[in-house]
Design a protein around this motif. Structure first.
Motif, PDB file in Angstrom:
ATOM      1  N   UNK A   1      14.977   2.116  -0.931  1.00 29.33           N
ATOM      2  CA  UNK A   1      14.016   1.067  -1.264  1.00 29.33           C
ATOM      3  C   UNK A   1      12.620   1.655  -1.307  1.00 29.33           C
ATOM      4  N   UNK A   2      11.869   1.331  -2.348  1.00 24.62           N
ATOM      5  CA  UNK A   2      10.489   1.785  -2.488  1.00 24.62           C
ATOM      6  C   UNK A   2       9.667   0.619  -3.024  1.00 24.62           C
ATOM      7  N   UNK A   3       8.636   0.237  -2.287  1.00 25.11           N
ATOM      8  CA  UNK A   3       7.930  -1.014  -2.541  1.00 25.11           C
ATOM      9  C   UNK A   3       6.535  -0.762  -3.108  1.00 25.11           C
ATOM     10  N   UNK A   4       6.195  -1.522  -4.140  1.00 23.53           N
ATOM     11  CA  UNK A   4       4.841  -1.552  -4.685  1.00 23.53           C
ATOM     12  C   UNK A   4       4.276  -2.949  -4.458  1.00 23.53           C
ATOM     13  N   UNK A   5       3.152  -3.026  -3.749  1.00 21.72           N
ATOM     14  CA  UNK A   5       2.463  -4.299  -3.534  1.00 21.72           C
ATOM     15  C   UNK A   5       1.253  -4.327  -4.458  1.00 21.72           C
ATOM     16  N   UNK A   6       1.161  -5.362  -5.276  1.00 21.97           N
ATOM     17  CA  UNK A   6       0.087  -5.479  -6.252  1.00 21.97           C
ATOM     18  C   UNK A   6      -0.819  -6.646  -5.899  1.00 21.97           C
ATOM     19  N   UNK A   7      -2.090  -6.352  -5.687  1.00 24.50           N
ATOM     20  CA  UNK A   7      -3.084  -7.384  -5.415  1.00 24.50           C
ATOM     21  C   UNK A   7      -4.279  -7.099  -6.299  1.00 24.50           C
ATOM     22  N   UNK A   8      -5.420  -7.702  -5.992  1.00 24.96           N
ATOM     23  CA  UNK A   8      -6.673  -7.349  -6.663  1.00 24.96           C
ATOM     24  C   UNK A   8      -7.842  -7.908  -5.873  1.00 24.96           C
ATOM     25  N   UNK A   9      -9.051  -7.446  -6.220  1.00 23.89           N
ATOM     26  CA  UNK A   9     -10.217  -7.723  -5.395  1.00 23.89           C
ATOM     27  C   UNK A   9     -10.964  -8.995  -5.701  1.00 23.89           C
ATOM     28  N   UNK A  10     -10.309 -10.035  -6.225  1.00 28.24           N
ATOM     29  CA  UNK A  10     -10.988 -11.326  -6.435  1.00 28.24           C
ATOM     30  C   UNK A  10     -10.799 -12.177  -5.185  1.00 28.24           C
ATOM     31  N   UNK A  11     -11.549 -11.844  -4.139  1.00 21.53           N
ATOM     32  CA  UNK A  11     -11.381 -12.506  -2.849  1.00 21.53           C
ATOM     33  C   UNK A  11     -10.525 -11.637  -1.952  1.00 21.53           C
ATOM     34  N   UNK A  12     -10.949 -11.455  -0.705  1.00 20.24           N
ATOM     35  CA  UNK A  12     -10.276 -10.524   0.185  1.00 20.24           C
ATOM     36  C   UNK A  12      -8.982 -11.091   0.763  1.00 20.24           C
ATOM     37  N   UNK A  13      -8.770 -12.397   0.667  1.00 20.71           N
ATOM     38  CA  UNK A  13      -7.575 -12.999   1.243  1.00 20.71           C
ATOM     39  C   UNK A  13      -6.287 -12.434   0.677  1.00 20.71           C
ATOM     40  N   UNK A  14      -6.246 -12.253  -0.647  1.00 21.30           N
ATOM     41  CA  UNK A  14      -5.052 -11.692  -1.280  1.00 21.30           C
ATOM     42  C   UNK A  14      -4.770 -10.294  -0.735  1.00 21.30           C
ATOM     43  N   UNK A  15      -5.821  -9.488  -0.611  1.00 23.66           N
ATOM     44  CA  UNK A  15      -5.650  -8.133  -0.114  1.00 23.66           C
ATOM     45  C   UNK A  15      -5.222  -8.116   1.350  1.00 23.66           C
ATOM     46  N   UNK A  30       9.796   2.023   5.572  1.00 25.61           N
ATOM     47  CA  UNK A  30      10.077   1.847   4.146  1.00 25.61           C
ATOM     48  C   UNK A  30       8.866   2.303   3.335  1.00 25.61           C
ATOM     49  N   UNK A  31       9.050   3.227   2.384  1.00 23.89           N
ATOM     50  CA  UNK A  31       7.926   3.676   1.547  1.00 23.89           C
ATOM     51  C   UNK A  31       7.268   2.505   0.831  1.00 23.89           C
ATOM     52  N   UNK A  32       5.950   2.428   0.919  1.00 24.37           N
ATOM     53  CA  UNK A  32       5.233   1.271   0.379  1.00 24.37           C
ATOM     54  C   UNK A  32       3.831   1.678  -0.057  1.00 24.37           C
ATOM     55  N   UNK A  33       3.419   1.208  -1.216  1.00 23.74           N
ATOM     56  CA  UNK A  33       2.067   1.463  -1.713  1.00 23.74           C
ATOM     57  C   UNK A  33       1.401   0.144  -2.075  1.00 23.74           C
ATOM     58  N   UNK A  34       0.114   0.041  -1.778  1.00 29.65           N
ATOM     59  CA  UNK A  34      -0.688  -1.112  -2.171  1.00 29.65           C
ATOM     60  C   UNK A  34      -1.634  -0.675  -3.280  1.00 29.65           C
ATOM     61  N   UNK A  35      -1.597  -1.365  -4.419  1.00 25.37           N
ATOM     62  CA  UNK A  35      -2.444  -1.006  -5.559  1.00 25.37           C
ATOM     63  C   UNK A  35      -3.168  -2.235  -6.091  1.00 25.37           C
ATOM     64  N   UNK A  36      -4.377  -2.010  -6.615  1.00 19.38           N
ATOM     65  CA  UNK A  36      -5.152  -3.049  -7.285  1.00 19.38           C
ATOM     66  C   UNK A  36      -4.670  -3.130  -8.728  1.00 19.38           C
ATOM     67  N   UNK A  37      -4.103  -4.263  -9.111  1.00 22.62           N
ATOM     68  CA  UNK A  37      -3.489  -4.367 -10.430  1.00 22.62           C
ATOM     69  C   UNK A  37      -4.517  -4.219 -11.556  1.00 22.62           C
ATOM     70  N   UNK A  38      -5.767  -4.585 -11.298  1.00 24.69           N
ATOM     71  CA  UNK A  38      -6.778  -4.460 -12.345  1.00 24.69           C
ATOM     72  C   UNK A  38      -7.165  -3.011 -12.619  1.00 24.69           C
ATOM     73  N   UNK A  39      -6.731  -2.108 -11.756  1.00 23.47           N
ATOM     74  CA  UNK A  39      -6.952  -0.690 -12.042  1.00 23.47           C
ATOM     75  C   UNK A  39      -6.110  -0.213 -13.222  1.00 23.47           C
ATOM     76  N   UNK A  40      -5.098  -0.992 -13.572  1.00 26.50           N
ATOM     77  CA  UNK A  40      -4.287  -0.658 -14.742  1.00 26.50           C
ATOM     78  C   UNK A  40      -4.926  -1.180 -16.030  1.00 26.50           C
ATOM     79  N   UNK A 105      11.026  -2.447  -5.924  1.00 22.32           N
ATOM     80  CA  UNK A 105      10.621  -3.741  -5.382  1.00 22.32           C
ATOM     81  C   UNK A 105       9.126  -3.923  -5.606  1.00 22.32           C
ATOM     82  N   UNK A 106       8.738  -5.061  -6.173  1.00 19.04           N
ATOM     83  CA  UNK A 106       7.324  -5.346  -6.428  1.00 19.04           C
ATOM     84  C   UNK A 106       6.964  -6.663  -5.750  1.00 19.04           C
ATOM     85  N   UNK A 107       5.939  -6.634  -4.904  1.00 19.26           N
ATOM     86  CA  UNK A 107       5.484  -7.801  -4.147  1.00 19.26           C
ATOM     87  C   UNK A 107       4.068  -8.144  -4.602  1.00 19.26           C
ATOM     88  N   UNK A 108       3.812  -9.441  -4.860  1.00 21.49           N
ATOM     89  CA  UNK A 108       2.542  -9.823  -5.493  1.00 21.49           C
ATOM     90  C   UNK A 108       1.898 -11.029  -4.802  1.00 21.49           C
TER      91      UNK A 108
END
Length: 376
Positions: A1-15, A30-40, A105-108
């Motif tokens: 299992x390898x997890x990508x969590x996608x959030x963004x900086x429009x308000x700190x609550x999501x992050x 469990x391997x997990x990365x948090x990324x800002x989706x707007x960086x894409x 696995x993608x968590x949003x």
């Protein structure tokens, strides 16, 4: 299992919700990365999206309220909104990132990546499990035009609203909104005050403005100072709003009982130290307050989802609020002077709160992965 969590900086609550879930995955190894989706997205589009959000919520609340109402009116499971198509613009780049890095696995905890993943999965065959985390106590506009495997919602009582908006009942999982373990492992009030240098023999009012410094803080501060005495200290967490903090510091430079603080990672300790908390009704901060079991007073909301957050909390006795600024202040000061009312509010917070949501989210996702492996 390898997890990508996608959030963004429009308000700190999501992050913050994203980081809370990341904590739990890492705790399980469990391997997990948090990324800002707007960086894409392109730099220009990313910066523009953030600026528009901040301007609309801080400087133009009526515009935001109108947009929220329009969003509810035009949003449906069949018709796609401009929000959907805007997030589709970077979906191919996101797809390549997921594939190249082997995420399954993608968590949003934000609508934007859920919109992008919905488009992406309609265009590409990806073997990934997708999960959306609602971070407000309502089904926000455009949620119903997303299509993910499961939706984590704040409370089972909200399921009917999500179903009415087009989310299948079998996809709803009422875990609560994830908060960091820091809010579950708090010291007692006296110890917290000792760590922060807050007088133990004074009343302590905490005011949180959100990460960007929302609200009529100057007016509320003036009224609280006027209506309390030397035995009450006011601590203001001013977020990243430098203009607000400078104004407050200049105004109260000679008032020793008003403390204006920068953005801090120790919000949990300030909650533990406080007698009451005044805060904007963001879903995440309100949930953190319930986890910390602090007497909670909600200030004027950003029109839209925060109105619904206030409704949920006040209807369940987990917070107090009022229709006007003066009413909010009076409710708060009454609560400050009534330990029995504070204790009753804490009972309601224990009854209706879900402080272990982050753990529940991870347990559910891991369970789904194990079930899929057994079937294979």
């Amino acid at each position: 299992m390898k997890v990508l969590i996608l959030s963004t900086g429009t308000g700190e609550g999501h992050n913050s919700a994203a980081k809370a879930v990341k904590e739990q995955f890492e705790k399980r190894g469990i391997p997990c990365e948090l990324a800002d989706v707007l960086n894409f997205a392109s730099d220009k589009a990313s910066a523009y999206g953030r600026r528009i959000y901040i301007w609309s919520t801080v400087r133009a609340k009526k515009v935001f309220a109108g947009a929220y109402r329009v969003g509810r009116a035009i949003s449906s499971a069949r018709l796609k909104s401009p929000v959907y198509f805007a997030n589709a613009l970077y979906a191919d780049k996101l797809c390549s990132y997921i594939t190249e890095n082997g995420y399954d696995t993608v968590v949003m905890p934000h609508l934007f990546p859920a919109e992008a993943m919905t488009w992406l999965l309609r265009q590409h065959k990806l073997d990934v499990q997708t999960y959306f985390i609602a971070t407000d106590y309502t089904c926000i506009p455009f949620t119903e035009e997303t299509k993910v495997d499961y939706y984590f919602i704040p409370h089972e009582e909200l399921a009917t609203e999500f179903i009415k908006r087009g989310i299948p009942a079998e996809k709803l999982v009422p875990t609560g909104i994830p908060v960091s373990e820091r809010f579950l492992q708090l010291p007692g009030k006296r110890e917290a005050r000792g760590q922060l240098g807050i007088p133990v023999d004074k009343s302590c009012i905490l005011m949180m403005t959100g990460s960007m410094g929302y609200g009529r803080v100057e007016s509320m501060t003036a009224k609280l100072v006027e209506q309390t005495g030397e035995d009450t200290h006011l601590y203001i967490l001013g977020g990243t709003n430098e203009e607000l903090k400078k104004t407050l510091r200049d105004t109260y430079a000679d008032t020793e009982r008003v403390h204006v603080l920068d953005f801090t990672p120790e919000a949990h300790l300030y909650m533990a130290a406080a007698d009451i908390l005044f805060t904007k009704p963001g879903g995440l901060t309100s949930t953190e307050a319930v986890a910390a079991k602090v007497a909670l007073v909600h200030t004027k909301p950003i029109p839209g989802c925060e109105d619904r957050n206030i409704a949920f909390f006040t209807q369940h006795g987990m917070s107090a609020s009022g229709d006007t600024e003066d009413a909010v202040i009076q409710k708060g000061l009454k609560l400050l002077r009534d330990p029995e009312a504070q204790a009753e509010m804490r009972k309601c917070q224990e009854k209706y709160g879900k402080p272990y949501a982050a753990d529940a989210v991870c347990e559910f996702i891991c369970g789904q992965k194990e079930a899929a492996q057994e079937e294979a």
